[in-house]
Structure formats: C-alpha cells, structure tokens
Design an enzyme around this catalytic site. Structure first.
Site, PDB file in Angstrom:
ATOM      1  N   TYR A   1       0.874  -1.181   0.000  1.00  9.71           N
ATOM      2  CA  TYR A   1       0.000   0.000   0.000  1.00  9.71           C
ATOM      3  C   TYR A   1       0.908   1.228   0.000  1.00  9.71           C
ATOM      4  CZ  TYR A   1      -3.739  -3.158   1.643  1.00  9.71           C
ATOM      5  OH  TYR A   1      -4.646  -4.186   1.772  1.00  9.71           O
TER       6      TYR A   1
ATOM      7  N   PHE B   1     -13.215  -5.291   2.195  1.00  7.95           N
ATOM      8  CA  PHE B   1     -14.356  -4.583   1.594  1.00  7.95           C
ATOM      9  C   PHE B   1     -15.634  -4.764   2.444  1.00  7.95           C
ATOM     10  CE2 PHE B   1     -12.526  -5.130  -3.010  1.00  7.95           C
ATOM     11  CZ  PHE B   1     -11.548  -4.180  -2.739  1.00  7.95           C
TER      12      PHE B   1
ATOM     13  N   LEU C   1     -17.394  -2.631   3.742  1.00  8.93           N
ATOM     14  CA  LEU C   1     -18.359  -1.579   3.382  1.00  8.93           C
ATOM     15  C   LEU C   1     -18.551  -1.514   1.869  1.00  8.93           C
ATOM     16  CD1 LEU C   1     -16.959   1.179   5.780  1.00  8.93           C
ATOM     17  CD2 LEU C   1     -18.952  -0.297   6.132  1.00  8.93           C
ATOM     18  N   GLY C   2     -18.019  -2.513   1.168  1.00  7.34           N
ATOM     19  CA  GLY C   2     -18.136  -2.528  -0.291  1.00  7.34           C
ATOM     20  C   GLY C   2     -16.867  -2.059  -0.987  1.00  7.34           C
ATOM     21  N   GLY C   3     -15.870  -1.586  -0.229  1.00 13.40           N
ATOM     22  CA  GLY C   3     -14.574  -1.223  -0.813  1.00 13.40           C
ATOM     23  C   GLY C   3     -14.655  -0.014  -1.722  1.00 13.40           C
ATOM     24  N   PHE C   4     -14.142  -0.156  -2.944  1.00 11.53           N
ATOM     25  CA  PHE C   4     -14.055   0.995  -3.851  1.00 11.53           C
ATOM     26  C   PHE C   4     -15.437   1.460  -4.326  1.00 11.53           C
ATOM     27  CE2 PHE C   4      -9.896  -1.130  -4.303  1.00 11.53           C
ATOM     28  CZ  PHE C   4      -9.097  -0.088  -3.861  1.00 11.53           C
ATOM     29  N   THR C   5     -16.442   0.583  -4.224  1.00  8.81           N
ATOM     30  CA  THR C   5     -17.814   1.002  -4.540  1.00  8.81           C
ATOM     31  C   THR C   5     -18.681   0.742  -3.310  1.00  8.81           C
ATOM     32  OG1 THR C   5     -18.082  -1.172  -5.558  1.00  8.81           O
ATOM     33  CG2 THR C   5     -17.811   0.686  -7.049  1.00  8.81           C
ATOM     34  N   PRO C   6     -18.695   1.712  -2.368  1.00  2.72           N
ATOM     35  CA  PRO C   6     -19.388   1.493  -1.093  1.00  2.72           C
ATOM     36  C   PRO C   6     -20.838   1.008  -1.276  1.00  2.72           C
ATOM     37  CG  PRO C   6     -18.056   3.475  -0.967  1.00  2.72           C
ATOM     38  CD  PRO C   6     -17.979   2.999  -2.406  1.00  2.72           C
TER      39      PRO C   6
END
Ligand SMILES: NC(=O)c1ccc[n+]([C@@H]2O[C@H](COP(=O)([O-])OP(=O)(O)OC[C@H]3O[C@@H](n4cnc5c(N)ncnc54)[C@H](OP(=O)(O)O)[C@@H]3O)[C@@H](O)[C@H]2O)c1
Length: 298
Positions: A71, A221, A223-228
C-alpha cells in the site's frame, strides 16, 4: 483518556483470540489501505489526517490494524510507524504478501521465495518491528476474486520464515475453501481474509466452517470497498435505528458470526468514529432477516 478493558470490550464488539496464539484482539479493528493516495498509490492527500486516524483508533481501544507494504507502496507502513511507534502493548499489526507495485502502479505477483522473503524484510523495516505478528499470503486470484490453484509453495516459504522468527503467525487471503484446506495441511492458519459483506455472500459456508475451527474470518471490503454499499433496505433499516447505513453494514457483520473480525478502512476521523460506534448497535432477529434480503435480492 485510556479505556478500561471492560469498557473497550463493550465498545468494540468483544474480543477474539487467534487460535493457538497469545494474540487477543477486539473484534472491531481498522484497515489502513485507505491511508495511501488514490489508487492505493503515493502519499495521502492529508498526511496529518492519516496520523490522526491511526492515533484515534488506538486511543479508542483498537488493537488490530491491517496493512501491507504494497500500500503506497511502503508509505502506509511508514505512516503507521510514524503515528504509533513505539507500539502499545497488545497492538496486533497484520500484513500481507504476494504482490508488488511497479512504477506503472499495477498489481503484479511477488510470490517467489526470494520475493516473499524480501517482502517480510520490507514490512519489518518500514513498520520498525523485529517480527511480524501475522502475515497473510494474499493470492492474486482472477481479478474477480479467488481462483483455484496450489498455494503450497508460498505457504511453505512463510512457515520457514516463521521458523526463523521473522513471522509469528500465518493467515491466507483471497482464497478458496480448497486453498484454506491446503494451507492448513501445511501449517497452522490463524485467519482468512476474503471479500465479504452484506451484499457479497460467497463465503457464507466457509465462514461457518472456520467458526467451527476457531479460525478468524476477516472480511475485506466490509463496506463494499471501492464502490461502497448502496441499498434501499440498508438505508431504511439505518433510518429506523437512527444510525448510518455503513454502521448497520458493520453491525450486521459482527452479528453474522463470532469469528468475524472487522477492519473497515477510512481516511477520515469522522468516519472512523462512526465505524467504531457501529459495534454498539444491536440488531433484532427481525432486522437481521430484513438485511438478509439484500443478498438474496428480495
Ligand atoms: N486482502 C485483500 O486482498 C484486501 C483487499 C482490500 C482491502 N483489504 C483490507 O481491508 C480493509 C478494508 O477494506 P477497504 O478499506 O478497501 O474497504 P471498505 O472498508 O469496505 O470501505 C472503504 C471505503 O468506505 C469509505 N468509508 C469508510 N467508512 C465510512 C463511513 N462511515 N461512511 C461513509 N463512507 C465510509 C471509505 O472512504 P473514506 O476514506 O472517505 O472514509 C472508503 O472509500 C482495507 O483497509 C485493507 O486493510 C484487504
């Protein structure tokens, strides 16, 4: 103000002891991936805010931080070191290996014995540690999730590095049930870190199986990651409870199984506070049933 053990237990979802270890963590932890710049590359937009998030998490009792030296690359671990070193007793930092980030910012395999060994040394140096508490072997997969294939060679390398005292415990990430079984036949596996949330339930059977074995399941993810996550049902439940949708999504995971440990990622102190407060939400069986319909499309 430092919280007592019983206060932080109540506030952070209770505790979980990683199997066969002396490591006990609160179920509500923190994932550091969002601290890097856009695309998990380069420094954060606001380095002071990144430091503040980490310090506030630990001050609130979080003692499980997920990270990786890829990262940034390197920068996220360096921020963790700057914010928290010397680390408080009991803080468990979990890192992962298996990928490198060349200058074109892509994600490439780094799975040879030499690359895995170099990855351990990179993590040790950038985190300022003599040994890594837990290292996940992160399988690159298909791009859409785990892909079958032997991981025996890489898990064996990590077991050898543990024998040398550089790693204390081993986990696996982005794996299938068959790969978990293969890894467990080689060495003790303390945690599995896969993509899982209210809407993405592929691992339901695996979670139940790991719970029976006492192995932690750590959804990435959450919370859904890159697409919450976005769902009218989730929003309606949150409104009714006077909570935020993301808090309900995290509370649902804590209710889903006692071996689930959370590492929601955020670069914002306000979101961190919201996420930690989710551990105090109690969901009735009727609400849980309603939330189940998100995955089934009902
Ligand atoms: N093993 C693996 O392959 C793998 C893959 C991905 C991630 N991970 C680990 O898993 C951790 C969690 O995953 P993640 O960070 O990618 O995704 P996530 O936790 O599902 O979601 C993070 C996203 O949600 C936003 N967010 C966080 N809290 C929020 C809130 N209360 N309200 C509204 N938005 C909120 C964040 O933005 P803000 O920054 O604006 O809050 C960010 O865009 C990572 O940090 C990393 O440590 C592991």
């Amino acid at each position: 103000m430092k919280l007592s053990d019983s206060e932080s237990d109540t506030l952070l979802g209770g505790r979980f002891t990683l199997p066969g270890t002396s490591l006990t963590v609160h179920r509500m932890g923190y994932g550091a991936m969002q601290l890097a710049g856009p695309g998990v590359w380069g420094p954060p937009k606001n380095p002071d805010a990144a430091i503040a998030v980490l310090r506030e998490a630990v001050a609130a009792g979080v003692n499980h931080i997920d990270t990786s030296d890829f990262y940034g690359p390197h920068l996220t671990n360096q921020i963790i070191r700057k914010a928290l070193h010397p680390y408080p007793a009991g803080l468990v930092i979990v890192t992962k290996l298996g990928t490198r980030r060349p200058p074109d910012k892509s994600w490439q395999l780094a799975i040879s014995p030499e690359e895995l060994t170099a990855g351990v040394h990179d993590n040790l140096r950038n985190l300022g540690l003599d040994a890594l508490d837990i290292v996940n072997y992160r399988v690159l997969g298909s791009g859409h999730g785990p892909a079958e294939g032997s991981i025996a060679e890489q898990v064996t390398v990590l077991a050898d590095l543990r024998g040398k005292g550089l790693i204390r415990h081993i986990g696996v990430s982005n794996v299938t049930a068959a790969q978990v079984a293969e890894a467990r036949a080689i060495t003790d596996i303390v945690c599995v870190q896969n993509n899982y949330n209210l809407a993405h339930r592929h691992d339901d059977a695996l979670i139940d199986d790991l719970a029976r074995q006492g192995i932690a399941y750590v959804p990435y993810f959450p919370l859904g990651g890159f697409t919450p996550l976005q769902s009218t049902t989730l929003s309606a439940v949150a409104d009714r409870l006077g909570a935020r949708p993301m808090q309900v999504a995290l509370a649902w995971l804590l209710h889903r199984s006692p071996n689930i440990l959370l590492i929601p990622g955020t670069s914002s102190v306000a979101h961190l506070r919201e996420n930690l407060a989710a551990a105090r939400l109690s969901l009735s069986s009727q609400t849980l049933a309603e939330l189940e319909t998100i995955a089934t499309g009902g």
